[in-house]
Motif scaffolding. Sequence first.
Motif, PDB file in Angstrom:
ATOM      1  N   ALA A  92       0.826  -1.210   0.000  1.00 62.49           N
ATOM      2  CA  ALA A  92       0.000   0.000   0.000  1.00 62.49           C
ATOM      3  C   ALA A  92       0.857   1.254   0.000  1.00 62.49           C
ATOM      4  CB  ALA A  92      -0.936  -0.015   1.211  1.00 62.49           C
ATOM      5  N   ALA A  97      -0.894   4.601  -1.681  1.00 61.56           N
ATOM      6  CA  ALA A  97      -2.184   4.686  -0.991  1.00 61.56           C
ATOM      7  C   ALA A  97      -2.050   5.039   0.485  1.00 61.56           C
ATOM      8  CB  ALA A  97      -2.925   3.362  -1.126  1.00 61.56           C
ATOM      9  N   TYR A 222      -2.983  -1.537  -6.883  1.00 62.28           N
ATOM     10  CA  TYR A 222      -2.854  -2.333  -5.656  1.00 62.28           C
ATOM     11  C   TYR A 222      -3.750  -3.557  -5.795  1.00 62.28           C
ATOM     12  CZ  TYR A 222      -3.668  -3.717  -0.779  1.00 62.28           C
ATOM     13  OH  TYR A 222      -3.788  -4.439   0.398  1.00 62.28           O
ATOM     14  N   GLY A 224      -5.541  -6.642  -3.884  1.00 63.54           N
ATOM     15  CA  GLY A 224      -5.968  -6.952  -2.529  1.00 63.54           C
ATOM     16  C   GLY A 224      -5.700  -8.378  -2.104  1.00 63.54           C
ATOM     17  N   ILE A 237      -8.919  -0.085  -0.018  1.00 68.52           N
ATOM     18  CA  ILE A 237      -7.596  -0.515   0.447  1.00 68.52           C
ATOM     19  C   ILE A 237      -7.538  -0.482   1.969  1.00 68.52           C
ATOM     20  CG2 ILE A 237      -5.131   0.054   0.421  1.00 68.52           C
ATOM     21  CD1 ILE A 237      -5.554   1.051  -2.459  1.00 68.52           C
ATOM     22  N   ASP A 240      -9.242  -3.616   3.129  1.00 70.08           N
ATOM     23  CA  ASP A 240      -8.436  -4.808   2.854  1.00 70.08           C
ATOM     24  C   ASP A 240      -7.341  -4.981   3.898  1.00 70.08           C
ATOM     25  OD1 ASP A 240      -7.846  -7.008   0.877  1.00 70.08           O
ATOM     26  OD2 ASP A 240      -5.908  -5.979   0.836  1.00 70.08           O
TER      27      ASP A 240
END
Length: 310
Positions: A92, A97, A222, A224, A237, A240
């Motif tokens: 991440a 993110a 990204y 998951g 995200i 997740d």
Amino acid sequence: MLALIFPGQGAQSDGFLHRLPSHPAVRATFDEASSVLGADVLTLDTPDALRSTVAVQCGLTVAGVAIARALANEGLTPDLSAGLSVGAYPAAVSCGALPFPDALKMVRRRAELMEAAYPSGYGLAAVSGLTEHELAALAARHIDEGEPPVYIGNVNAPRQIVMAGANTALDSFIHRALDAGARKATRLAVSVPSHCELLAQASDELSAYARTIPFRAPQSVYIGNRGGRPLYTADAIRDDLATNMRYTVRWFDALTVMQEMGARVTIEAPPGQVLTDIAREHYPEMAALAASTLPFERLAATARRRLERE
């Protein structure tokens, strides 16, 4: 396309942070992490420290971000990022993110919750040679015959699966799996029952904590953990990361999606090599590189050369 992949707990080994490349980005990451944690990160990879889930998960996050930053400084930025379990956190960060300091704080909280939920007597076991369906049937039979439950934690490959549960249940289940035709069944160096309903309460607490952390939409893709699919929003995200301790990790699905999206080179962050071995076995057309097995200059040059062939 370049994919960065990040290993989970169990990949750690004594001194793994000390073996990271001598690169300015690595040293800067160490300094930043030490400031966030209030302790020298190079104390996280001693034999004593590695008995702590908190030290292991924080150390793996630092290693992943350090190598991603070093590669970025050499012009190797990922098109795709994915991590197994706690490896999802440096993934991440890698895709933009989540800021690194926030990722490290969330990982520390995650590990504290996991450790507090099951301070001893629980863990993971890896089983090779049986399918998810076969292991689910064995787990059901295990319960029917009066044994404590075990759970499917990670589907790393079609016949490489990690089970979670109490130590006594796992030890008994290992014998059951071997009798059923498993090629190999062994305990992992993990002291918590990751990726199953035993961590439901800890997952709920981490989700509440995660709502205080600013996430952003990723700048690159990204993939998951729970669904093994691309996630494109900050909220997806966040969810997740906060809940992956509770649900089965669909790593092979994630790897398959990366291959289908066009990944031609994968680099696995230190200290892992298992994810690289899986990629090489199932998708030999991809160039799968493990950063822990190559000098950094050679790693960067090899990745660059393979990408130029596209």
